[in-house]
Design an enzyme around this catalytic site. Structure first.
Site, PDB file in Angstrom:
ATOM      1  N   ARG A  63     -11.384  12.925  -5.862  1.00 56.72           N
ATOM      2  CA  ARG A  63     -10.280  13.969  -5.382  1.00 56.72           C
ATOM      3  C   ARG A  63     -10.249  15.276  -6.053  1.00 56.72           C
ATOM      4  O   ARG A  63     -10.162  15.322  -7.217  1.00 56.72           O
ATOM      5  CB  ARG A  63      -8.902  13.120  -5.505  1.00 56.72           C
ATOM      6  N   HIS A  79      -9.168  10.852 -10.707  1.00 56.04           N
ATOM      7  CA  HIS A  79      -9.963  10.835  -9.512  1.00 56.04           C
ATOM      8  C   HIS A  79     -10.615  12.387  -9.507  1.00 56.04           C
ATOM      9  O   HIS A  79     -11.821  12.010  -9.071  1.00 56.04           O
ATOM     10  CB  HIS A  79      -9.107  10.905  -8.346  1.00 56.04           C
ATOM     11  N   ASP A 116      -9.873   4.074  -5.580  1.00 49.82           N
ATOM     12  CA  ASP A 116      -8.703   3.260  -5.073  1.00 49.82           C
ATOM     13  C   ASP A 116      -9.475   2.474  -3.874  1.00 49.82           C
ATOM     14  O   ASP A 116     -10.148   2.796  -3.252  1.00 49.82           O
ATOM     15  CB  ASP A 116      -7.806   4.013  -4.301  1.00 49.82           C
ATOM     16  N   GLU A 170      -0.611   0.431 -10.018  1.00 48.47           N
ATOM     17  CA  GLU A 170      -0.989   0.372  -8.808  1.00 48.47           C
ATOM     18  C   GLU A 170      -2.282  -0.592  -8.907  1.00 48.47           C
ATOM     19  O   GLU A 170      -3.370  -0.794  -9.457  1.00 48.47           O
ATOM     20  CB  GLU A 170      -1.815   1.758  -8.582  1.00 48.47           C
ATOM     21  N   HIS A 225      -6.141   0.832  -8.248  1.00 46.95           N
ATOM     22  CA  HIS A 225      -6.532   2.052  -8.920  1.00 46.95           C
ATOM     23  C   HIS A 225      -7.435   1.598 -10.063  1.00 46.95           C
ATOM     24  O   HIS A 225      -6.960   0.611 -10.795  1.00 46.95           O
ATOM     25  CB  HIS A 225      -5.360   2.778  -9.386  1.00 46.95           C
TER      26      HIS A 225
END
Length: 269
Positions: free
Chosen positions: A109, A154, A161, A243, A246
């Site tokens: 990301r 990320h 993810d 999460e 993740h």
């Protein structure tokens, strides 16, 4: 909105300096070190390493909590460091052996994407996706509760993810613009169309039900989360307790470097 944009031409990137905090979809992150010389992350396109792994790159579409394509996602690709991609290929082998496949929602990301998340969070009038992605949390509390923040693991290129899908995979329904929004905490059959197995919530659900060990999800979802966690941890990845989707590759090659290359095939190599 301003964001680190110091990109070298070709396949190099300069360390992106950002403020410390808890990254969205991330473990708490330390404040990054001072700037480093330009480095080449050596990203690869996951499908070039293993085309059996399914992809559903939500931030390259409007089917995400921002409600539009996120800054930096120029192509719907999963980019990863070669080391993390090879590890994920081995996890896929193990998943297929038990009748499941991996499906990734997000991989590398860019820092500009995290900046985009924070900019969105600061706009109180941009609340169109609340009913689906954060139905029980005020938008003004998303940062304070740690659902949004910077930097993000990320951006180091070794975090994913992802979820599990049955084999053979069911058809993935097309997400229609203007569809009625259903809470990510709703029953599996009512949530956003997704061919993955039931994990108790949808992806990017800002809610305590998304905590990996939540005892408020049903037995099927708990077992599916356990299976995903087992496959990933055996493959060298570390999960995040808030999460279920993740995972960070433990032996990541860039543990202190946050990149801002756009998500495009030209950023691999």
């Amino acid at each position: 909105m301003t964001s680190p944009r110091t990109l070298a031409l070709g396949l190099t990137a300069t360390l992106a300096l950002v403020t410390g905090g808890c990254g969205r979809g991330d473990e708490p992150e330390p404040t990054p070190p001072p700037p480093s010389p330009s480095v080449s992350p050596g990203f690869v396109v996951l499908s070039d390493v293993d085309d059996r792994i399914l992809t559903d790159i939500r931030y390259a579409t409007a089917a995400n909590f921002v409600g539009r394509r996120v800054d930096g996602y120029q192509e719907p690709l999963c980019l990863l460091t070669a080391r993390a991609a090879e590890a994920l290929r081995r996890v896929q082998d193990a998943a297929l052996a038990v009748g499941r496949s991996l499906k990734v929602y997000d991989c590398y990301r860019p820092q500009r994407a995290t900046d985009d998340f924070l900019h969105w969070a600061a706009q109180p009038d941009q609340d169109a996706t609340k009913a689906e992605f954060y139905p029980r949390v005020p938008k003004t509390e998303l940062v304070d509760r740690g659902y949004l923040g910077a930097p993000s693991a990320h951006s180091r290129g070794s975090t994913v993810d992802l979820t599990l899908v049955d084999v053979p995979p069911p058809e993935q329904a097309r997400v229609e613009p203007g569809r009625p929004l259903v809470a990510c905490t709703a029953l599996y059959a009512r949530r956003l169309a997704d061919n993955s197995v039931d994990m108790g919530t949808g992806f990017d659900c800002f809610d305590p039900l998304s905590h990996t060990d939540s005892d408020r999800v049903g037995p099927t979802a708990r077992e599916n989360r356990r299976q995903l966690r087992h496959l990933m941890t055996d493959g060298g990845f570390v999960g995040y307790d808030r999460e279920w989707w993740h995972f960070r590759y433990r032996d990541e090659p860039w543990p202190d470097t946050y990149f801002d290359l756009p998500v495009t095939r030209s950023s691999a190599g």
